[in-house]
Design a protein around this motif. Structure first.
Motif: not given
Length: 512
Positions: A151-153, A326-327, A379-380, A386-387
């Motif tokens: 969600v952040w991305a 996609a994210g 997006g993916a 980041n995680e």
């Protein structure tokens, strides 16, 4: 199965609850603001130039001073958040950013606007590492955190989509100051709600504050970022090599000092973790690919196809929407397959997008499809990388890890414009064949940029000559796009290889 090797403390971690998810909504406010702010100023610059009449150097600094200060202070502010409290840094940053933005909206001179932009960079550096590191403390369960980071991305993607549309609407109805004033209604709710819903977190055993490390980090990042910009504008025969050398020397001094300090500002051992370093590089190269793509597609849509900024923004909406989808959709996939498989597979979509652009830029529908594929891949990949950056760092160092991630993002944005944009500009000048009979002054302006050629064409009384100039400039620009797109595809392939070789299973991301 990815979940089988999760650290015990992440399997058994408590769920965030409704307060955690509401905190995520609150934290999305500065994310949206900063991502919109990245694109909206370029739309206001012509009106700013007419109103304040800055010199050419002042006009450059209006744009450049914010990312220079921001990039130079991200690591410092992330570390200060670990030490003094991440929510506290977020609130200080939001207060300062809103106040300075309101003042910048009414700046009477270019010099004061530049000063305001510099202060916005200081406070902006407090915002972004704080939002990402707070997610690490709020969402301790791995699957929840992965979704929260998605969600952040997605907030960045949504902001990028809104930037041209919001900018076009504001400038159509209000003065240029409105693009700065929009920070106030976005950040005021954050200041009201964050103390109630966002829990404070910090490093329980912080080291002492080291001013020398702060100065060294600034002396490292500012020359490098400025050198990239000089390289894009002036080429290799400029101050760029000297600036790079200065940045590298101070970077070496910074690293040496961190290794010698008992409690360093940035724990350099983080970079010995393959997952952490690999995810940082994937972040960097992904953003280079995204920003570079946006750089030439935005110009093609507006200056070759002839769309208005707002309509061009709407044309890019499908790709940005798919980037968000996609994210979020990659989260359940990432639970079943390791990142070394998922990230390269996702980035393959972006490679196909660049190859499509290299084959043809004439079809508007093809460009929209290509950007949609690029959005799926970026997006993916960004969600997972980041995680992994947060998961591979100890929870107490979440601010510093987030700051490194944000620094990679800022560097990627600068490199995307400077490197791919610089290559495109060089090929444009090399391929441009000006029509006979063009005045010398008009020819000089046309050789500089595609925008210069289009602007000059509208001043010519001879319409056939003007049309010939526009066609020649469009052909030269699109010839450069072919080469730039192939280079962009190569960079994404490199990112995929890095992901496949460094992003192993979650054992490498254990926070123990």
């Amino acid at each position: 199965m990815l979940t089988s090797s999760l650290p015990t403390q992440e399997i058994d971690a408590p769920k965030a609850g409704w307060r955690g998810w509401f905190a995520l909504v609150v934290l999305m406010l500065p994310v949206l603001l900063v991502s919109v702010d990245n694109t909206v100023l370029s739309f206001a610059l012509p009106e700013i130039a007419l109103s304040l009449q800055p010199s050419s150097i002042e006009q450059l600094w209006i744009i450049d001073v914010y990312p220079l200060v921001l990039a130079g202070l991200l690591v410092t502010m992330g570390t200060l958040g670990d030490r003094f409290g991440r929510r506290r840094m977020l609130l200080i940053g939001a207060t300062g950013f809103a106040a300075v933005s309101a003042l910048a909206a009414f700046a009477p001179t270019a010099a004061l606007l530049i000063a305001g932009r510099a202060l916005m960079g200081v406070f902006g550096a407090m915002l972004m590492p704080s939002t990402l590191s707070l997610l690490r403390s709020i969402f301790r369960e791995r699957d929840e955190r992965r979704f929260a980071i998605a969600v952040w991305a997605a907030g960045f993607s949504a902001g990028a989509a809104l930037g041209p549309i919001v900018g076009g609407f504001l400038l159509e109805h209000f003065s240029w100051g409105s693009v700065f004033l929009m920070a106030v209604p976005v950040l005021v709710p954050l200041l009201i709600l964050a103390p109630f819903f966002v829990p404070e977190s910090r490093d329980p055993a912080p080291g002492r504050f080291d001013p020398v490390s702060v100065l060294l980090s600034l002396a490292t990042m500012v020359p490098i970022v400025y050198g990239i910009k000089k390289l894009a504008v002036e080429g290799p025969v400029s101050l760029a090599p000297a600036l790079f050398a200065v940045g590298v020397v101070f970077g070496w001094l910074f690293v040496r000092r961190q290794r010698r300090l008992a409690a360093p500002m940035l724990d350099m051992s983080l970079f010995r973790r393959g997952t952490f370093s690999g995810a940082i590089l994937v972040n960097l190269l992904s953003i280079v690919g995204l920003v570079g793509f946006l750089y030439f597609v935005a110009q093609h849509l507006q200056l070759v196809v002839g769309l208005t900024p707002m309509v061009a923004g709407f044309a890019l909406l499908p790709g940005l929407a798919l980037m968000i989808v996609a994210g979020l959709a990659i989260v359940p996939v990432a639970k079943r397959f390791p990142p070394r498989m998922v990230v390269p597979a996702a980035l393959a979509f972006s490679v196909v997008a660049y190859v499509m652009v290299a084959l043809s830029t004439a079809d508007l529908a093809l460009l929209i499809v290509a950007f949609s594929l690029l959005g799926i891949g970026i997006g993916a990949a960004e969600t997972i990388s980041n995680e992994l950056i947060l998961s591979s760092a100890p929870p107490a160092k979440a601010g510093a890890a987030s700051a490194v991630s944000e620094t990679a993002y800022e560097l990627g944005a600068v490199l995307g414009t400077a490197v791919l944009g610089g290559i495109l500009a060089a090929f444009y000048r090399a391929q441009l064949v000006l029509p006979a009979g063009l005045p010398d002054a008009a020819a000089d302006a046309a050789r500089e940029t595609l925008a210069g050629a289009v602007a000059v064409s509208h001043t010519l009384d001879n319409e056939p000559l003007a049309e010939a100039l526009r066609l020649a400039a469009a052909h030269a620009f699109d010839s450069g796009v072919v080469v730039t797109a192939l280079i962009g595809a190569g960079l994404i392939v490199v990112a995929g290889v890095i992901a496949a070789t460094t992003l192993g299973g979650t054992r490498s991301t254990s926070t123990k």
